[in-house]
Design a protein around this motif. Structure first.
Motif, PDB file in Angstrom:
ATOM      1  N   GLU A  94       0.833  -1.201   0.000  1.00  0.00           N
ATOM      2  CA  GLU A  94       0.000   0.000   0.000  1.00  0.00           C
ATOM      3  C   GLU A  94       0.872   1.257   0.000  1.00  0.00           C
ATOM      4  N   CYS A  95       1.925   1.235   0.831  1.00  0.00           N
ATOM      5  CA  CYS A  95       2.832   2.391   0.894  1.00  0.00           C
ATOM      6  C   CYS A  95       3.435   2.692  -0.471  1.00  0.00           C
ATOM      7  N   LEU A  96       3.883   1.662  -1.114  1.00  0.00           N
ATOM      8  CA  LEU A  96       4.517   1.829  -2.416  1.00  0.00           C
ATOM      9  C   LEU A  96       3.530   2.425  -3.425  1.00  0.00           C
ATOM     10  N   ILE A  97       2.329   1.867  -3.453  1.00  0.00           N
ATOM     11  CA  ILE A  97       1.357   2.341  -4.439  1.00  0.00           C
ATOM     12  C   ILE A  97       0.885   3.754  -4.100  1.00  0.00           C
ATOM     13  N   PHE A  98       0.672   4.029  -2.808  1.00  0.00           N
ATOM     14  CA  PHE A  98       0.262   5.380  -2.423  1.00  0.00           C
ATOM     15  C   PHE A  98       1.356   6.393  -2.783  1.00  0.00           C
ATOM     16  N   HIS A  99       2.627   5.978  -2.612  1.00  0.00           N
ATOM     17  CA  HIS A  99       3.740   6.850  -2.991  1.00  0.00           C
ATOM     18  C   HIS A  99       3.666   7.176  -4.489  1.00  0.00           C
TER      19      HIS A  99
END
Ligand SMILES: [Zn+2]
Length: 173
Positions: free
Chosen positions: A98-103
């Protein structure tokens, strides 16, 4: 006179069609990425932010640099390329994904640039930091991990993603 008017109307209709026809939105997102796009949409709605998520292409690739887990390619239809390598995706937790995609969505949909600043306690201020993927790691940015009890961190980081003027949370001081 009447004929002339009709003629001009026709011309303007035709020119309208040929010049300003908008590009149709494209949407193509792998099934295992889709839940994170939905989560992003929900987080935006909860913060009363209007973000169009219906014009987006996400693909998996392996041609990114060694330490690069994702890339946003801006354009009429923004594209996100995710590195499918073990380290970046296959062995990543759901919260890391999720962090990667939100970034990447921060780059592609919110026009956010990288932000390397840190809080006095050493934690990164923003999900938009490019330097350290451990900010995505469990306990740094977990979701519902009781042992770490960092759930407020998730909401802070998403607040900051949508509004970079979000004040420093108590845990960052
Ligand atoms: Zn980035």
């Amino acid at each position: 006179m009447y004929k002339l008017l009709v003629f001009f109307l026709l011309i303007s209709l035709l020119s309208c069609q040929s010049n300003s026809q908008p590009e149709p939105p494209q949407y193509n997102v792998p099934a295992e990425v889709e839940p994170f796009i939905l989560a992003f949409r929900q987080e935006a709605q909860q913060r009363n932010k209007t973000v169009a998520t219906n014009n987006l292409i996400v693909t998996f690739g392996t041609t990114l640099g060694e330490d690069v887990c994702g890339e946003c390619i801006p354009g009429k239809t923004p594209r996100i390329v995710l590195n499918i390598d073990d380290f970046c995706w296959q062995k990543a937790s759901q919260q890391e994904r999720e962090c990667l995609i939100f970034h990447e969505l921060g780059h592609c949909l919110l026009n956010r640039a990288h932000k390397t600043d840190k809080f006095p306690n050493g934690a990164f201020i923003s999900l938009m930091n490019p330097d350290n993927v451990t900010v995505y790691a469990t306990c740094r940015y977990p979701i519902g991990d009781d042992e770490c009890d960092k759930r407020p961190r998730r909401s802070y980081y998403i607040d900051e993603l949508f509004d970079s003027s979000t004040p420093t949370p108590t845990w960052g001081k």
